[in-house]
Scaffold this active site. Sequence first.
Site, PDB file in Angstrom:
ATOM      1  N   ASN A 134       0.875  -1.175   0.000  1.00  0.00           N
ATOM      2  CA  ASN A 134       0.000   0.000   0.000  1.00  0.00           C
ATOM      3  C   ASN A 134       0.911   1.223   0.000  1.00  0.00           C
ATOM      4  OD1 ASN A 134      -1.779   2.071   0.520  1.00  0.00           O
ATOM      5  ND2 ASN A 134      -2.207   1.461   2.653  1.00  0.00           N
ATOM      6  N   LYS A 194       0.130   4.222  -0.258  1.00  0.00           N
ATOM      7  CA  LYS A 194      -0.485   5.447   0.297  1.00  0.00           C
ATOM      8  C   LYS A 194      -0.234   6.606  -0.682  1.00  0.00           C
ATOM      9  CE  LYS A 194      -0.009   3.419   4.782  1.00  0.00           C
ATOM     10  NZ  LYS A 194       0.077   3.592   6.227  1.00  0.00           N
ATOM     11  N   HIS A 252      -9.575   1.599   4.975  1.00  0.00           N
ATOM     12  CA  HIS A 252      -8.262   1.723   5.634  1.00  0.00           C
ATOM     13  C   HIS A 252      -8.380   2.677   6.825  1.00  0.00           C
ATOM     14  CE1 HIS A 252      -4.104   2.885   6.319  1.00  0.00           C
ATOM     15  NE2 HIS A 252      -3.789   1.713   5.770  1.00  0.00           N
ATOM     16  N   GLU A 270      -6.631   5.030   7.805  1.00  0.00           N
ATOM     17  CA  GLU A 270      -6.426   6.455   7.500  1.00  0.00           C
ATOM     18  C   GLU A 270      -7.684   7.052   6.880  1.00  0.00           C
ATOM     19  OE1 GLU A 270      -2.760   5.812   5.391  1.00  0.00           O
ATOM     20  OE2 GLU A 270      -1.847   5.288   7.312  1.00  0.00           O
ATOM     21  N   GLU A 277      -5.572  -4.534  10.747  1.00  0.00           N
ATOM     22  CA  GLU A 277      -4.492  -3.567  10.936  1.00  0.00           C
ATOM     23  C   GLU A 277      -4.751  -2.771  12.213  1.00  0.00           C
ATOM     24  OE1 GLU A 277      -2.486  -2.505   6.943  1.00  0.00           O
ATOM     25  OE2 GLU A 277      -4.262  -1.278   7.126  1.00  0.00           O
ATOM     26  N   GLY A 302       2.412   2.480  10.655  1.00  0.00           N
ATOM     27  CA  GLY A 302       3.369   3.569  10.473  1.00  0.00           C
ATOM     28  C   GLY A 302       4.115   3.965  11.730  1.00  0.00           C
ATOM     29  N   SER A 352       3.311  -1.920  10.328  1.00  0.00           N
ATOM     30  CA  SER A 352       4.763  -2.001  10.506  1.00  0.00           C
ATOM     31  C   SER A 352       5.345  -3.373  10.142  1.00  0.00           C
ATOM     32  CB  SER A 352       5.153  -1.593  11.933  1.00  0.00           C
ATOM     33  OG  SER A 352       4.792  -0.241  12.173  1.00  0.00           O
TER      34      SER A 352
HETATM   35  P1  PGA Z   1       2.740   0.458   7.605  1.00  0.00           P
HETATM   36  O1  PGA Z   1       1.272   0.673   6.977  1.00  0.00           O
HETATM   37  O2  PGA Z   1       3.261  -0.835   7.049  1.00  0.00           O
HETATM   38  O3  PGA Z   1       3.534   1.659   7.137  1.00  0.00           O
HETATM   39  O4  PGA Z   1       2.581   0.407   9.087  1.00  0.00           O
HETATM   40  C1  PGA Z   1       0.389  -0.394   6.796  1.00  0.00           C
HETATM   41  C2  PGA Z   1      -0.906   0.103   6.206  1.00  0.00           C
HETATM   42  O5  PGA Z   1      -1.345   1.193   6.583  1.00  0.00           O
HETATM   43  O6  PGA Z   1      -1.529  -0.577   5.370  1.00  0.00           O
END
Ligand code: PGA
Length: 259
Positions: free
Chosen positions: A9, A11, A95, A97, A167, A173, A213
């Site tokens: 992803n 983003k 997601h 976010e 998640e 992140g 992460s």
């Molecule tokens: P990350 O993000 O691996 O940077 O923690 C995962 C995601 O938001 O899908």
Amino acid sequence: MRKPLIAGNWKMHKTLGEATEYVLGFRDAVADVVVVDVLLCVPAPLCSPIAKLLKDSNVRLGAQNLYWEPKGAFTGEISGPMLESVGCNYVIVGHSERRHIFGETDEMVNRKLRAALDAYLTPVFCIGEKIEEREAGETDNVLTRQITEGLKGFSADEIAKMVIAYEPVWAIGTGVTATPNQANDAHRVVRELVKAQAGEAVAEALRILYGGSVKPDNIVELMREAEIDGALVGGASLSVESFVKIVTYYETEATETPQ
Ligand code: PGA
């Protein structure tokens, strides 16, 4: 047996030039990968050019969001049929976010899941608790609400066409990963919820990815868990080198396993 799915992803990262360079390198580096499915979820303006680069490759293409109406006066929104028409096969829905920065509710997520299936896209339906919810012992309740509301009105056959990604918001992140045990426990809860709605066969075949992460140095132990069927990778999918290591985690696993 569920075939693992490793999804990147990106983003809101990469311009067309950066994306092209990445995809040309990545596509060749994973050309021989057959034991896992590989997916790249890219920003909407990059879907069409990247679809052309990925044609005839083993890398699937996904978007990161869609609107629930197929067309209309919704300035700035992107529909499922548009994504499908430029070569997307998957789309991330709900997601964290989108939920926490852009205010998406369970009801909106439910409508987006419907829109994805209507457009023949496989939704990667994201769920996960916030840190305060985990600390309050609310994790299972949050997952139950997100799954129940998100999947409201879907038949077993429709749920069978989805992928779920667990998640935990506190792991996205942040560099903090859920322990393999924590993730496995949450996945078990999710599979039980799916079983209650869609039956055992669908629940057992459903791929549940872990996200938050994921990196080259923790993917192997995560993938050892019985309930973890792949990963949704943000930051570590941005470089070809680290994402290739994650996609080919089974090679590390093979060298680490005692004979
Ligand atoms: P990350 O993000 O691996 O940077 O923690 C995962 C995601 O938001 O899908």
